[in-house]
Structure formats: C-alpha cells, structure tokens
Design an enzyme around this catalytic site. Sequence first.
Site, PDB file in Angstrom:
ATOM      1  N   HIS A  37      -6.475 -16.913  31.577  1.00 27.84           N
ATOM      2  CA  HIS A  37      -7.041 -15.695  30.989  1.00 27.84           C
ATOM      3  C   HIS A  37      -7.089 -14.602  32.058  1.00 27.84           C
ATOM      4  CE1 HIS A  37      -9.764 -12.897  29.086  1.00 27.84           C
ATOM      5  NE2 HIS A  37      -9.448 -13.488  27.946  1.00 27.84           N
ATOM      6  N   SER A  59      -8.952  -6.686  21.581  1.00 27.65           N
ATOM      7  CA  SER A  59      -9.587  -5.845  20.558  1.00 27.65           C
ATOM      8  C   SER A  59      -9.090  -6.126  19.144  1.00 27.65           C
ATOM      9  CB  SER A  59      -9.441  -4.355  20.910  1.00 27.65           C
ATOM     10  OG  SER A  59     -10.082  -4.087  22.140  1.00 27.65           O
ATOM     11  N   LYS A 106     -16.200 -16.495  25.653  1.00 30.03           N
ATOM     12  CA  LYS A 106     -16.432 -16.043  27.036  1.00 30.03           C
ATOM     13  C   LYS A 106     -17.821 -16.489  27.513  1.00 30.03           C
ATOM     14  CE  LYS A 106     -13.103 -12.387  26.367  1.00 30.03           C
ATOM     15  NZ  LYS A 106     -12.606 -11.066  26.742  1.00 30.03           N
ATOM     16  N   ASN A 147     -12.617 -16.794  21.505  1.00 35.41           N
ATOM     17  CA  ASN A 147     -13.006 -17.066  22.883  1.00 35.41           C
ATOM     18  C   ASN A 147     -14.383 -16.445  23.085  1.00 35.41           C
ATOM     19  OD1 ASN A 147     -13.338 -17.173  25.636  1.00 35.41           O
ATOM     20  ND2 ASN A 147     -11.622 -15.812  26.133  1.00 35.41           N
ATOM     21  N   GLU A 154      -2.124 -11.092  25.935  1.00 31.43           N
ATOM     22  CA  GLU A 154      -3.296 -10.219  25.924  1.00 31.43           C
ATOM     23  C   GLU A 154      -3.086  -9.096  26.931  1.00 31.43           C
ATOM     24  OE1 GLU A 154      -6.970 -12.497  24.396  1.00 31.43           O
ATOM     25  OE2 GLU A 154      -6.803 -12.967  26.515  1.00 31.43           O
ATOM     26  N   GLY A 184     -11.395  -5.861  25.318  1.00 36.22           N
ATOM     27  CA  GLY A 184     -12.754  -5.331  25.332  1.00 36.22           C
ATOM     28  C   GLY A 184     -12.825  -3.811  25.420  1.00 36.22           C
ATOM     29  N   GLU A 239      -9.251 -12.548  32.804  1.00 36.10           N
ATOM     30  CA  GLU A 239     -10.515 -12.481  33.554  1.00 36.10           C
ATOM     31  C   GLU A 239     -10.526 -13.527  34.665  1.00 36.10           C
ATOM     32  OE1 GLU A 239     -12.932 -12.642  30.017  1.00 36.10           O
ATOM     33  OE2 GLU A 239     -12.179 -10.640  29.519  1.00 36.10           O
TER      34      GLU A 239
HETATM   35  P1  13P Z   1     -11.678  -8.759  22.959  1.00 38.24           P
HETATM   36  O1  13P Z   1     -11.296  -9.255  21.602  1.00 38.24           O
HETATM   37  O2  13P Z   1     -13.150  -8.624  23.175  1.00 38.24           O
HETATM   38  O3  13P Z   1     -10.899  -7.532  23.346  1.00 38.24           O
HETATM   39  O4  13P Z   1     -11.231  -9.916  24.011  1.00 38.24           O
HETATM   40  C1  13P Z   1      -9.959 -10.431  23.934  1.00 38.24           C
HETATM   41  C2  13P Z   1      -9.879 -11.632  24.810  1.00 38.24           C
HETATM   42  O5  13P Z   1      -9.901 -11.511  26.019  1.00 38.24           O
HETATM   43  C3  13P Z   1      -9.796 -12.944  24.168  1.00 38.24           C
HETATM   44  O6  13P Z   1      -9.492 -13.931  25.086  1.00 38.24           O
END
Ligand code: 13P
Length: 252
Positions: free
Chosen positions: A97, A215, A13, A11, A169, A175, A99
């Site tokens: 997601h 992560s 982002k 992803n 997740e 992150g 976010e």
């Molecule tokens: P990270 O791998 O940067 O922690 O992000 C995970 C994520 O949100 C994938 O959709």
Amino acid sequence: MGKRKALMAGNWKMHTTVVDGCQLAVDVSRACTDFPDREVLLAPPYTILSEVSHILKDSPIIVGSQNVCWEEKGAFTGEISPVMLKDAGGSAAIVGHSERRQIFGETDELVNRRLKGGLSFGLMMILCIGETLEEREAGRAFAVLYEQIKKGLADVAAVDMAKVVIAYEPVWAIGTGKTASNEQAQETHAFIRGVLEQIYEKNIAEQTRILYGGSVKPTNVDELMAQSDIDGALVGGAALDAKSFGRIINFQ
Ligand code: 13P
C-alpha cells in the site's frame, strides 16, 4: 467490468476500536447479499481481525490483513505472519500500500518478499501499486507502475498468479476526494494488464483482477466499474460507513 469476478475490498486502515469495528462488520454483512458475480473483502486492523472473522464466519465475506510478513514466526517485532493471520480467520493480505511505501519506507523488494511469503502459505494477495502526482505530471506514471509490477512480482510463478490481485491506487487520489477520470483509470488498467501479459502470458493477464482505489464513493463506483479493465475497488474512507460501502458493493 470485464469477464472477471469483481472484488470489492474495504481497507479500514488505522480505524475502528473493537466495538465499532465489530458493529461495522455486522452492518456490512447485512448490506451484502451473496452475489454470484462478485466477492467482498474486509481488511480490518490486526487488533480486531479475529473478532471480525468470527462475526463473518458464516458469510461469504473474505477477511484479510493490511500487511503480512513472509516468515511463519520468529524475531520480527511489529509483524504478523501468514500463519497467525490464518489462525485469526484471515485468508488474504494487502501488500505494498502506498502508505506503507511512503510513510514506512517499504521498498519493492520488501513488498515482493511479503507477497511471495503470503502466497507460499496460500493467501490471496493484493499487490498495491500507484504513482504520485509529481510522477504523473512528469509523464512518468507508466514507467513507475511498470517498475512496481516487475519488482513486486519478481519470481512469482505463473501458477501463483491465480491468487494475486493488483490494486491500482494513484497516490494523488487516495483520501483526497480526487479520482482518476474513468478514461485515465481505464487507460492505466489496460496498461497494467499489458505488463502482466508481457511478464506472463495473455491468459494470465486476462484472468488477473485489477482493482481501482482512490476516493471510490457511491457516486463514482458505477462508472468506474463500467470500465472493461476495472475488476473491483479497494476502498478506504467510504468503507468505514456500512451504508456507503453497501452501495459500493451493490454497484450497478
Ligand atoms: P480512500 O478510498 O480513502 O481514498 O483510500 C483508498 C485506499 O488507500 C484504499 O486502500
């Protein structure tokens, strides 16, 4: 890893310009040999979906979007439709997601609408779920996940589950450099599979892929993928580097 075909998804982002996104797609495709036992998916930003799909048209890599609307077209400012996604070469979409939920206020009901919309146009849909640190510490992680699964999959027919992937997740692991321990992740994935069995039936629960995200790195992917209910990864930061993502795809 269980008996399901692994899905390793990147992803991107809100990262990559046209030039660096195209370069990343080329580099990932070089790092990705055609394994019979695993699939690879990239979710670039909308602005380069078409270019990335074009670059990957002769590769087995699946291209998807980071969100999708349920309607074919119309007055939905800021959205893209499943038809537009397919027209740009995409065949999958991520929805729900954390976010989207936390920063943009998307609810389970809205996520469910997006999921059903994408399915009705034949897309592979990745439904993200995950608890916050506060929820986990309060002992409410499973209750929160149960609610997100129940509401996210409301009115999704058993036959459509073949196109649905769940991505667990934990919000506190995204992150942050913190990952759930292997045991924590396995326990939660087994719980999610149990909820699927309760909603549908054993067969469907057994066939549905459940990805872990938060992560995921070259250094922890092997042990995560060794867990019996972890069927792949949804990778953020480490997917922006072809070498790291290449190692993740090539998990042992
Ligand atoms: P990270 O791998 O940067 O922690 O992000 C995970 C994520 O949100 C994938 O959709």
